[in-house]
Design a protein around this motif. Sequence first.
Motif, PDB file in Angstrom:
ATOM      1  N   LEU A 140       0.835  -1.187   0.000  1.00  0.00           N
ATOM      2  CA  LEU A 140       0.000   0.000   0.000  1.00  0.00           C
ATOM      3  C   LEU A 140       0.873   1.240   0.000  1.00  0.00           C
ATOM      4  N   PHE A 143      -2.294   4.652   4.465  1.00  0.00           N
ATOM      5  CA  PHE A 143      -3.416   4.071   5.218  1.00  0.00           C
ATOM      6  C   PHE A 143      -3.798   5.054   6.316  1.00  0.00           C
ATOM      7  N   SER A 147      -8.291   1.992   8.613  1.00  0.00           N
ATOM      8  CA  SER A 147      -7.739   0.912   7.781  1.00  0.00           C
ATOM      9  C   SER A 147      -8.080   1.063   6.309  1.00  0.00           C
ATOM     10  N   ARG A 149      -7.107   1.924   2.648  1.00  0.00           N
ATOM     11  CA  ARG A 149      -5.837   1.729   1.949  1.00  0.00           C
ATOM     12  C   ARG A 149      -5.819   2.545   0.671  1.00  0.00           C
ATOM     13  N   GLY A 151      -3.751   2.516  -2.709  1.00  0.00           N
ATOM     14  CA  GLY A 151      -2.800   1.743  -3.494  1.00  0.00           C
ATOM     15  C   GLY A 151      -2.163   2.607  -4.563  1.00  0.00           C
ATOM     16  N   GLY A 172      -2.298  -5.775   5.266  1.00  0.00           N
ATOM     17  CA  GLY A 172      -1.520  -4.728   4.622  1.00  0.00           C
ATOM     18  C   GLY A 172      -0.284  -4.442   5.450  1.00  0.00           C
ATOM     19  N   ARG A 179       1.185   6.436   7.361  1.00  0.00           N
ATOM     20  CA  ARG A 179      -0.124   6.700   7.968  1.00  0.00           C
ATOM     21  C   ARG A 179      -0.496   8.162   7.723  1.00  0.00           C
ATOM     22  N   LEU A 192      -8.757  -2.556   4.725  1.00  0.00           N
ATOM     23  CA  LEU A 192      -8.068  -3.809   5.005  1.00  0.00           C
ATOM     24  C   LEU A 192      -8.410  -4.259   6.430  1.00  0.00           C
ATOM     25  N   ILE A 195      -3.667  -4.129   9.297  1.00  0.00           N
ATOM     26  CA  ILE A 195      -2.499  -3.425   8.778  1.00  0.00           C
ATOM     27  C   ILE A 195      -1.412  -3.510   9.849  1.00  0.00           C
TER      28      ILE A 195
END
Length: 198
Positions: A140, A143, A147, A149, A151, A172, A179, A192, A195
């Motif tokens: 990823l 995030f 949670s 994500r 991409g 993840g 973060r 997700l 993580i």
Amino acid sequence: MDKAELRRAVIARRDAIDLDVRAAKSATICARLVELLDRLGAAAPHTVAVYAAMGSEVDPAAFAAAAAKRGWLVAYPCMLSAIDAAAFGQCMCMRAVAADDASAAPFIAHPTRAFAATDIDSSRFPIVSAEALDMIIVPLVAFDRASARLGYGGGCYDRYLPTLSPACQIIGIAFDEQRVDHVPTDAHDLPLPHIISA
């Protein structure tokens, strides 16, 4: 901030992490993944999907080696050609790779390149069905606390993850520096379940 701007900003932040710090954080994350692996036990053969790290991503190679040492089947994503993607209904599949054969897998050496089925020796690197995976490690860019994500924008994992067995552990992995307060999401973006970051 839109997704493209956020992606650029977080990748720049990740790229700025010192190489030694990045390696230490990857080792910590892999150790935590191995703990999860050991909790699943060795009662039956298991299958895990990982990815080959690109650039400044968390490197799950030590986890892949630990899984193989425990007798797990390890699979890597293989991007599909447009024709095969239409046939599969996915833009990627997972292919099993023996621990001593990773350097020969073209889809590991070139993770963003699309391959036709005829480009890959399927007897050497067989496709692993999504339903057969017990665990999948997901790369990823960013995030958040919910949670969500972010991409790379291709949507490959967003399309692939819903095809997994409900029992599959989806994890993840990222550096703490990835973060953010809020990841902008669309209807197709799935949070997700787990993580792990360091």
